[in-house]
Design a protein around this motif. Sequence first.
Motif, mmCIF file in Angstrom:
data_model
loop_
_atom_site.group_PDB
_atom_site.id
_atom_site.type_symbol
_atom_site.label_atom_id
_atom_site.label_comp_id
_atom_site.label_asym_id
_atom_site.label_seq_id
_atom_site.Cartn_x
_atom_site.Cartn_y
_atom_site.Cartn_z
ATOM 1 N N MET A 1 0.905 -1.188 0.152
ATOM 2 C CA MET A 1 0.117 -0.028 -0.017
ATOM 3 C C MET A 1 0.789 1.224 0.084
ATOM 4 N N ALA A 2 0.652 2.161 -0.672
ATOM 5 C CA ALA A 2 0.914 3.507 -0.549
ATOM 6 C C ALA A 2 0.973 4.132 0.558
ATOM 7 N N GLN A 3 2.265 4.805 1.035
ATOM 8 C CA GLN A 3 2.283 5.640 2.271
ATOM 9 C C GLN A 3 2.184 6.974 1.918
ATOM 10 N N ILE A 4 1.217 7.656 2.390
ATOM 11 C CA ILE A 4 1.323 9.189 2.294
ATOM 12 C C ILE A 4 1.100 9.817 3.892
ATOM 13 N N THR A 5 2.063 10.663 4.268
ATOM 14 C CA THR A 5 2.209 11.158 5.471
ATOM 15 C C THR A 5 1.709 12.678 5.691
ATOM 16 N N LYS A 6 1.423 12.996 6.530
ATOM 17 C CA LYS A 6 0.997 14.611 6.868
ATOM 18 C C LYS A 6 2.267 15.561 6.805
ATOM 19 N N MET A 8 4.366 15.109 4.087
ATOM 20 C CA MET A 8 4.706 15.106 2.784
ATOM 21 C C MET A 8 4.174 16.466 2.176
ATOM 22 N N THR A 9 4.884 16.992 1.054
ATOM 23 C CA THR A 9 4.135 17.966 0.183
ATOM 24 C C THR A 9 2.759 17.655 -0.296
ATOM 25 N N ILE A 10 2.073 18.432 -0.694
ATOM 26 C CA ILE A 10 0.858 18.243 -1.546
ATOM 27 C C ILE A 10 1.115 17.640 -2.709
ATOM 28 N N ALA A 11 2.012 18.108 -3.444
ATOM 29 C CA ALA A 11 2.761 17.633 -4.771
ATOM 30 C C ALA A 11 3.369 16.277 -4.535
ATOM 31 N N GLU A 12 3.995 16.037 -3.311
ATOM 32 C CA GLU A 12 4.506 14.515 -3.491
ATOM 33 C C GLU A 12 3.329 13.448 -3.038
ATOM 34 N N ALA A 13 2.511 13.945 -2.221
ATOM 35 C CA ALA A 13 1.284 13.125 -2.001
ATOM 36 C C ALA A 13 0.541 12.730 -3.191
ATOM 37 N N ILE A 14 0.181 13.848 -3.886
ATOM 38 C CA ILE A 14 -0.476 13.506 -5.414
ATOM 39 C C ILE A 14 0.590 12.692 -6.485
ATOM 40 N N ASN A 15 1.540 12.878 -6.359
ATOM 41 C CA ASN A 15 2.364 11.874 -7.178
ATOM 42 C C ASN A 15 2.565 10.663 -6.757
ATOM 43 N N ILE A 16 2.200 10.217 -5.580
ATOM 44 C CA ILE A 16 2.019 8.986 -5.133
ATOM 45 C C ILE A 16 0.894 8.349 -5.277
ATOM 46 N N ASP A 17 -0.449 9.040 -5.498
ATOM 47 C CA ASP A 17 -1.592 8.546 -5.941
ATOM 48 C C ASP A 17 -2.756 9.893 -6.014
ATOM 49 N N ARG A 18 -2.924 10.069 -7.385
ATOM 50 C CA ARG A 18 -3.847 11.119 -7.921
ATOM 51 C C ARG A 18 -5.004 10.923 -7.367
#
Length: 68
Positions: A1-6, A8-18
Amino acid sequence: MAQITKDMTIAEAINIDRGIVPILMANGMHCVGCPSSQAETLEEAAFVHGMDVEKLMSSIEEYLATKE
């Protein structure tokens, strides 16, 4: 599962999963395409927009869990 943390920049998070874009927009974060999103973390953006970052992260985590 992709991991997104608080942290991360918004851009990094979107790059992980749009797929998180609709979640951000539904929570009042309509600046996903603005220049600030390149350097602003999810936590910083939540603060600026008067959002509860934990609630936002919970929504993102619930979405990501459906992709497993």
